[in-house]
Design a protein around this motif. Structure first.
Motif, PDB file in Angstrom:
ATOM      1  N   LYS A 351       0.634  61.580 -25.051  1.00 31.31           N
ATOM      2  CA  LYS A 351       0.999  59.995 -25.034  1.00 31.31           C
ATOM      3  C   LYS A 351      -0.344  59.404 -25.502  1.00 31.31           C
ATOM      4  CE  LYS A 351       4.894  60.198 -22.698  1.00 31.31           C
ATOM      5  NZ  LYS A 351       6.188  59.637 -23.540  1.00 31.31           N
ATOM      6  N   PHE A 352      -0.037  58.498 -26.652  1.00 30.23           N
ATOM      7  CA  PHE A 352      -1.381  57.925 -27.188  1.00 30.23           C
ATOM      8  C   PHE A 352      -0.809  56.446 -26.808  1.00 30.23           C
ATOM      9  CE2 PHE A 352      -3.988  56.100 -30.716  1.00 30.23           C
ATOM     10  CZ  PHE A 352      -4.833  57.014 -30.757  1.00 30.23           C
ATOM     11  N   LYS A 353      -1.412  55.996 -25.630  1.00 30.14           N
ATOM     12  CA  LYS A 353      -0.960  54.834 -25.050  1.00 30.14           C
ATOM     13  C   LYS A 353      -1.937  53.709 -25.522  1.00 30.14           C
ATOM     14  CE  LYS A 353       0.751  56.944 -20.713  1.00 30.14           C
ATOM     15  NZ  LYS A 353       0.744  56.885 -19.195  1.00 30.14           N
ATOM     16  N   TYR A 354      -1.435  52.508 -25.252  1.00 31.89           N
ATOM     17  CA  TYR A 354      -2.141  51.339 -25.562  1.00 31.89           C
ATOM     18  C   TYR A 354      -3.087  51.282 -24.486  1.00 31.89           C
ATOM     19  CZ  TYR A 354      -2.842  46.181 -25.557  1.00 31.89           C
ATOM     20  OH  TYR A 354      -3.256  44.992 -25.433  1.00 31.89           O
ATOM     21  N   SER A 355      -2.941  51.426 -23.257  1.00 32.71           N
ATOM     22  CA  SER A 355      -3.836  51.219 -22.203  1.00 32.71           C
ATOM     23  C   SER A 355      -4.911  52.068 -22.090  1.00 32.71           C
ATOM     24  CB  SER A 355      -3.078  51.241 -21.013  1.00 32.71           C
ATOM     25  OG  SER A 355      -2.556  52.462 -20.652  1.00 32.71           O
ATOM     26  N   VAL A 356      -4.821  53.164 -23.233  1.00 30.16           N
ATOM     27  CA  VAL A 356      -5.922  53.996 -23.027  1.00 30.16           C
ATOM     28  C   VAL A 356      -6.790  53.845 -24.492  1.00 30.16           C
ATOM     29  CG1 VAL A 356      -6.374  56.633 -23.183  1.00 30.16           C
ATOM     30  CG2 VAL A 356      -4.838  55.877 -21.777  1.00 30.16           C
ATOM     31  N   PHE A 357      -5.977  53.714 -25.512  1.00 29.98           N
ATOM     32  CA  PHE A 357      -6.776  53.944 -26.780  1.00 29.98           C
ATOM     33  C   PHE A 357      -7.042  52.659 -27.528  1.00 29.98           C
ATOM     34  CE2 PHE A 357      -4.836  58.189 -26.291  1.00 29.98           C
ATOM     35  CZ  PHE A 357      -5.825  58.916 -26.539  1.00 29.98           C
ATOM     36  N   TRP A 389       3.079  50.078 -30.316  1.00 30.70           N
ATOM     37  CA  TRP A 389       1.997  49.188 -30.341  1.00 30.70           C
ATOM     38  C   TRP A 389       1.037  49.520 -31.499  1.00 30.70           C
ATOM     39  CZ3 TRP A 389      -3.206  50.632 -30.173  1.00 30.70           C
ATOM     40  CH2 TRP A 389      -3.388  52.009 -29.739  1.00 30.70           C
ATOM     41  N   LEU A 390       0.922  50.689 -31.873  1.00 31.00           N
ATOM     42  CA  LEU A 390       0.155  51.165 -32.925  1.00 31.00           C
ATOM     43  C   LEU A 390       0.661  51.122 -34.253  1.00 31.00           C
ATOM     44  CD1 LEU A 390      -2.603  52.486 -33.576  1.00 31.00           C
ATOM     45  CD2 LEU A 390      -1.683  54.774 -33.289  1.00 31.00           C
ATOM     46  N   ILE A 391       1.971  51.677 -34.268  1.00 33.89           N
ATOM     47  CA  ILE A 391       2.677  51.834 -35.601  1.00 33.89           C
ATOM     48  C   ILE A 391       3.017  50.246 -36.033  1.00 33.89           C
ATOM     49  CG2 ILE A 391       4.495  52.749 -36.872  1.00 33.89           C
ATOM     50  CD1 ILE A 391       2.106  54.704 -35.938  1.00 33.89           C
ATOM     51  N   HIS A 396      -3.393  48.916 -38.560  1.00 34.16           N
ATOM     52  CA  HIS A 396      -4.764  48.953 -39.276  1.00 34.16           C
ATOM     53  C   HIS A 396      -5.584  49.887 -38.598  1.00 34.16           C
ATOM     54  CE1 HIS A 396      -5.202  45.818 -35.992  1.00 34.16           C
ATOM     55  NE2 HIS A 396      -6.390  46.186 -36.246  1.00 34.16           N
ATOM     56  N   LEU A 397      -5.281  50.134 -37.368  1.00 26.77           N
ATOM     57  CA  LEU A 397      -6.207  51.090 -36.352  1.00 26.77           C
ATOM     58  C   LEU A 397      -5.876  52.571 -36.801  1.00 26.77           C
ATOM     59  CD1 LEU A 397      -6.118  49.472 -32.857  1.00 26.77           C
ATOM     60  CD2 LEU A 397      -7.768  48.994 -34.643  1.00 26.77           C
TER      61      LEU A 397
END
Length: 437
Positions: A351-357, A389-391, A396-397
């Protein structure tokens, strides 16, 4: 008076031309180096020099004969495998040649290593590093150890796979005024050097210490801690990899280093030990690089909170068995945040979670002049709605994430917002999107 000056100028000129002859004509290999091999290498300084390998010789005398019949040369590196029945290193081994780095490997760990007092006399103003590997050093006498005192510019000294060693002989270590790096790897008994024989007096300029894969250190961590306490050296770079240190061992050893190296330590490595959590580094304000790869961190206790107040630029945590990183576990105090590289390669992250990264990526992106990156190569991520949240919202992140791939091998950079339309409640294979998973 003028004639004297002219003669002096002429003599100096002749000497300079003679010395420059080694470089002016350029390094050249010839068949005369047989049975050794020769090649021209470009050094880190951008200068071409020779590299000589003597691995198939029957006795050391062959090497001396090679350098007697070849022209003077500036040799960057000399490698030799010492036969088991070779005997002592001969006097004036390299004749007129300059050798800057020597790597000696004994054929077996039963090979007795002996040095002639004049073996390396011609190198006293040139030798920069000396590496001895897999040799039996028990019979080295005081006069043989003192051979090392002839090297006026020796910067690095390495002992590797030195298992048969009489620790009492360490008292014969000569003082090395120029030595900055001491490297001890896969060896026994050297930890006694620190307390009994005043390493700070033997090596007054020592700033880099490597003690990797040393079995005695594992069984005598408390003894090593006491030894480090006695040192009066401000280290800059320390490596203690593969010594099976526990969390308690690591904390105690770092505590001992803090007494002398608090303001100087820039890089510390504890790879391949038995750590389950990050060590406390708050006593090292200058520490920029911390390498902890190949440990076994527990997901429940894992947090970068212990880095608050630090000025780390590099933190490597590859192959640390991380799977479920807790929310906010990667958050670091923003006032001192300088992290340029967080290496999470080869873990078990899915998981590449919002709350982590999200928080740490934003901080890395906010430093326009020197932004940071997170490495996540060789982790098989689930590319479902939790990535929206990322894609979709923070594409830009992505430039600050390296090596991220889905479990099917597709790179994050190949994912597009349109593929996450189903996350808004429309039909599709992706799960409905929550606000911020």
């Amino acid at each position: 008076m003028n004639s004297d000056i002219n003669w002096l100028t002429l003599v100096v000129g002749v000497i300079l031309i003679a010395r420059m002859d080694l470089v002016a004509t350029g390094p050249v290999c010839s068949d005369d180096y047989w049975p050794c091999t020769c090649k021209v290498v470009n050094t880190s300084a951008g200068v071409n020099r020779l590299q000589i390998h003597c691995d198939q010789i029957r006795y050391v005398g062959i090497v001396k004969a090679v350098f007697e019949r070849t022209p003077s040369a500036d040799v960057h590196s000399f490698y030799m495998t010492i036969p088991e029945t070779s005997g002592s290193m001969l006097e004036y081994l390299f004749q007129r040649s300059i050798v800057r780095n020597i790597y000696l490997t004994c054929q077996t760990d039963s090979t007795i290593f002996k040095i002639n007092t004049y073996s390396f006399t011609s190198l006293k103003n040139y030798l920069e590093s000396f590496h001895i590997d897999n040799c039996d050093l028990r019979d080295l006498s005081e006069s043989e150890w003192n051979t090392f005192s002839n090297f006026h510019f020796l910067k690095s000294l390495t002992f590797s796979r030195t298992k048969k060693f009489n620790k009492d002989n360490l008292k014969y270590f000569p003082r090395q005024w120029s030595l900055t790096t001491l490297n001890i790897t896969h060896s026994y008994n050297f930890e006694t050097l620190f307390s009994h024989y005043a390493v700070h007096e033997k090596f007054p300029r020592l700033v880099n210490l490597v003690m990797n894969y040393c079995p005695n250190v594992t069984t005598s961590a408390e003894y090593l801690e006491m030894s480090l306490y006695l040192l009066r050296i401000g280290f800059e770079i320390v490596e203690m990899n593969g010594n099976q240190f526990s969390d308690v061992d690591a904390e105690n050893i770092l505590k001992q280093f803090s007494y002398r190296s608090e303001e100087t330590l820039r890089s510390f490595s504890l790879r391949e030990n038995r750590l389950t959590q990050l060590p406390n580094i708050d006593k090292f304000p200058a520490l920029a690089h911390l390498r902890l790869d190949n440990n076994n961190f527990t997901n429940e206790n894992f947090s970068l909170a212990q880095l608050n107040g630090s000025r780390l630029q590099t933190l490597t945590l590859s192959s640390c068995n991380l799977k479920n990183i807790k929310p906010h576990a990667l958050e670091v105090d923003g006032d001192h945040f300088q992290l340029k590289l967080l290496d999470l390669d080869n873990n078990n992250l899915t998981k590449f979670k919002y709350s982590v990264f999200k928080n740490i990526l934003r901080k890395m992106a906010d430093r326009w002049e020197d932004p940071g990156v997170i490495h996540v190569h060789r982790n098989a991520f689930d590319c479902d709605c939790h990535l929206a949240w990322l894609i979709v919202d923070n594409r830009h992140l992505l430039r600050h994430v390296r090596g991220a791939r889905c479990s099917d091998g597709l790179a994050f950079t190949k994912l597009w917002p349109s593929q996450f339309a189903a996350c808004n409640g429309t039909s599709g294979q992706l799960k409905p999107r929550s606000k911020h998973p």
